[in-house]
Design an enzyme around this catalytic site. Structure first.
Site, PDB file in Angstrom:
ATOM      1  N   LEU A  33      33.206  41.377  16.032  1.00 59.40           N
ATOM      2  CA  LEU A  33      32.790  40.444  17.074  1.00 59.40           C
ATOM      3  C   LEU A  33      33.652  40.517  18.330  1.00 59.40           C
ATOM      4  O   LEU A  33      34.828  40.850  18.282  1.00 59.40           O
ATOM      5  CB  LEU A  33      32.810  39.017  16.513  1.00 59.40           C
TER       6      LEU A  33
ATOM      7  N   HIS B 137      29.294  38.164  21.369  1.00 56.27           N
ATOM      8  CA  HIS B 137      28.807  37.454  20.178  1.00 56.27           C
ATOM      9  C   HIS B 137      29.209  35.977  20.232  1.00 56.27           C
ATOM     10  O   HIS B 137      28.430  35.090  19.880  1.00 56.27           O
ATOM     11  CB  HIS B 137      29.417  38.050  18.902  1.00 56.27           C
TER      12      HIS B 137
ATOM     13  N   GLN C 205      18.596  50.481  10.536  1.00 56.29           N
ATOM     14  CA  GLN C 205      18.401  50.649  11.975  1.00 56.29           C
ATOM     15  C   GLN C 205      19.221  51.803  12.552  1.00 56.29           C
ATOM     16  O   GLN C 205      19.224  52.022  13.754  1.00 56.29           O
ATOM     17  CB  GLN C 205      18.664  49.343  12.722  1.00 56.29           C
TER      18      GLN C 205
ATOM     19  N   LYS D  94      22.004  41.885  26.507  1.00 61.39           N
ATOM     20  CA  LYS D  94      22.615  43.226  26.502  1.00 61.39           C
ATOM     21  C   LYS D  94      21.662  44.219  25.843  1.00 61.39           C
ATOM     22  O   LYS D  94      21.511  45.352  26.273  1.00 61.39           O
ATOM     23  CB  LYS D  94      23.944  43.148  25.751  1.00 61.39           C
ATOM     24  N   ASP D  95      21.006  43.771  24.743  1.00 59.34           N
ATOM     25  CA  ASP D  95      20.012  44.595  24.060  1.00 59.34           C
ATOM     26  C   ASP D  95      18.636  44.087  24.487  1.00 59.34           C
ATOM     27  O   ASP D  95      17.910  43.454  23.713  1.00 59.34           O
ATOM     28  CB  ASP D  95      20.189  44.472  22.546  1.00 59.34           C
TER      29      ASP D  95
HETATM   30  P1  AMP Z   1      25.361  43.506  17.441  1.00 57.74           P
HETATM   31  O1  AMP Z   1      26.471  42.995  16.578  1.00 57.74           O
HETATM   32  O2  AMP Z   1      25.788  44.578  18.393  1.00 57.74           O
HETATM   33  O3  AMP Z   1      24.113  43.840  16.659  1.00 57.74           O
HETATM   34  O4  AMP Z   1      24.957  42.296  18.378  1.00 57.74           O
HETATM   35  C1  AMP Z   1      24.608  41.045  17.854  1.00 57.74           C
HETATM   36  C2  AMP Z   1      24.064  40.188  18.963  1.00 57.74           C
HETATM   37  O5  AMP Z   1      25.046  40.038  19.985  1.00 57.74           O
HETATM   38  C3  AMP Z   1      22.820  40.811  19.643  1.00 57.74           C
HETATM   39  O6  AMP Z   1      21.896  39.786  19.944  1.00 57.74           O
HETATM   40  C4  AMP Z   1      23.408  41.404  20.887  1.00 57.74           C
HETATM   41  O7  AMP Z   1      22.477  41.523  21.951  1.00 57.74           O
HETATM   42  C5  AMP Z   1      24.480  40.391  21.233  1.00 57.74           C
HETATM   43  N1  AMP Z   1      25.472  40.998  22.121  1.00 57.74           N
HETATM   44  C6  AMP Z   1      26.140  42.162  21.920  1.00 57.74           C
HETATM   45  N2  AMP Z   1      26.909  42.441  22.995  1.00 57.74           N
HETATM   46  C7  AMP Z   1      26.712  41.444  23.883  1.00 57.74           C
HETATM   47  C8  AMP Z   1      27.207  41.154  25.191  1.00 57.74           C
HETATM   48  N3  AMP Z   1      28.079  41.957  25.802  1.00 57.74           N
HETATM   49  N4  AMP Z   1      26.785  40.035  25.803  1.00 57.74           N
HETATM   50  C9  AMP Z   1      25.889  39.203  25.190  1.00 57.74           C
HETATM   51  N5  AMP Z   1      25.386  39.415  23.962  1.00 57.74           N
HETATM   52  C10 AMP Z   1      25.787  40.510  23.318  1.00 57.74           C
END
Ligand code: AMP
Length: 285
Positions: free
Chosen positions: A37, A41, A65, A153-154
């Site tokens: 994290l 997150h 994925q 971001k995604d």
């Molecule tokens: P991940 O652990 O990369 O699968 O991300 C989990 C969640 O956190 C997803 O909804 C991502 O879009 C969000 N997330 C990841 N990086 C960022 C960021 N820099 N800013 C905002 N949300 C993020």
């Protein structure tokens, strides 16, 4: 806000917790993550904390994925640190299952969204979104959230999940949240940890190019071709950058656009060495 966080790894143990919350009429906010994290997150967890009675975070590096040559094995993991960060941010529960718990040997069901998943990251990472929609669907069934929080971001992931929720009449609200960046502009990502010092410096070209594009649009530029040329040449000026895609699309449908008007998304994926980073900018023109 610090909480006394509970970690659950088994589906069997999760079910009665969710059932009790539902009986008490508590709202559940849910933040699905793959762990390792960072402040991106945490911003989702804090938003969920503000808007719900109970906050659940999942930490699960979802094998379905990742493509066969991608980074599933080496994806960074640090549960102890993640757990402390979730607690600090005010989460009540971490769901941290093993891959076997989620995908037992007999597993054979997948959820797939068409069309919107065929471009951008969907084109570069075949099967990626099928893995995402399948796991998110399973997690929604297990956690039964009222609201689920996703980072812009995604951007394509948010759009795909919103489509799945709408098409399948799922009974929850998807809350998109803004991109959190490092002080110098780099979008936060668990994968930033892969970058060498020189790659980390080179990766700044992504946010710099997006911010420049934003300035140009705000000062009246309306030519998609010119804007694309500017972004491509900017990114190519960085020798360590290898472009996967750069696209300007309709932010809702992800269809190609001819003119810069309406709700647009400039999205890019660029490799620095072995690390593929994504970033984007959404603008109302
Ligand atoms: P991940 O652990 O990369 O699968 O991300 C989990 C969640 O956190 C997803 O909804 C991502 O879009 C969000 N997330 C990841 N990086 C960022 C960021 N820099 N800013 C905002 N949300 C993020």
């Amino acid at each position: 806000m610090k909480t006394n966080i509970t970690t659950i790894t088994d589906i069997k143990a999760l079910k009665p917790v969710i059932k009790a919350l539902k009986l008490e009429g508590k709202t559940i906010g849910f933040v699905p993550t793959m762990g390792y994290l960072h402040e991106g997150h945490i911003s989702l967890i804090k938003r969920a904390r503000e808007e719900n009675d109970f906050v659940a975070v999942s930490i699960f590096v979802n094998p379905t994925q990742f493509g066969p040559n991608e980074d599933f094995e080496k994806y960074p993991r640090n549960f102890e640190r993640d757990s402390a960060m979730c607690e600090e941010a005010g989460a009540d529960l971490i769901f941290h299952p093993s891959p076997q718990e989620i995908y037992p040997q007999s597993y054979m069901t997948y959820v797939e969204v068409n069309e919107i998943t065929e471009k951008l990251c969907g084109a570069s990472r075949p099967g990626h979104f099928k893995g995402v929609t399948t796991i998110v669907n399973k997690l929604f069934n297990l956690v039964e959230p009222d609201r689920a929080y996703f980072g812009q971001k995604d951007a394509q992931q948010v759009a795909v999940i919103e489509k799945m929720v709408k098409d399948l009449n799922m009974n929850l609200q998807i809350i998109p949240c803004p991109i959190i960046r490092e002080g110098d502009g780099l979008a936060m990502s668990s994968r930033n940890t892969y970058l060498s010092q020189s790659e980390r410096a080179a990766a700044l070209i992504l946010s710099k190019s997006l911010f420049k594009a934003e300035e140009e649009i705000k000062s009246g530029s309306r030519s998609k071709a010119q804007l694309m040329d500017m972004i491509v040449s900017n990114i190519k000026s960085e020798p360590l950058a290898e472009i996967d895609y750069i696209e300007i699309v309709d932010a809702k449908t992800f269809r190609a656009i001819d003119t810069l008007e309406g709700d647009i998304l400039i999205a890019l994926a660029v490799r620095f060495g072995k690390t593929r980073l994504i970033d984007n900018l959404r603008l109302e023109v």
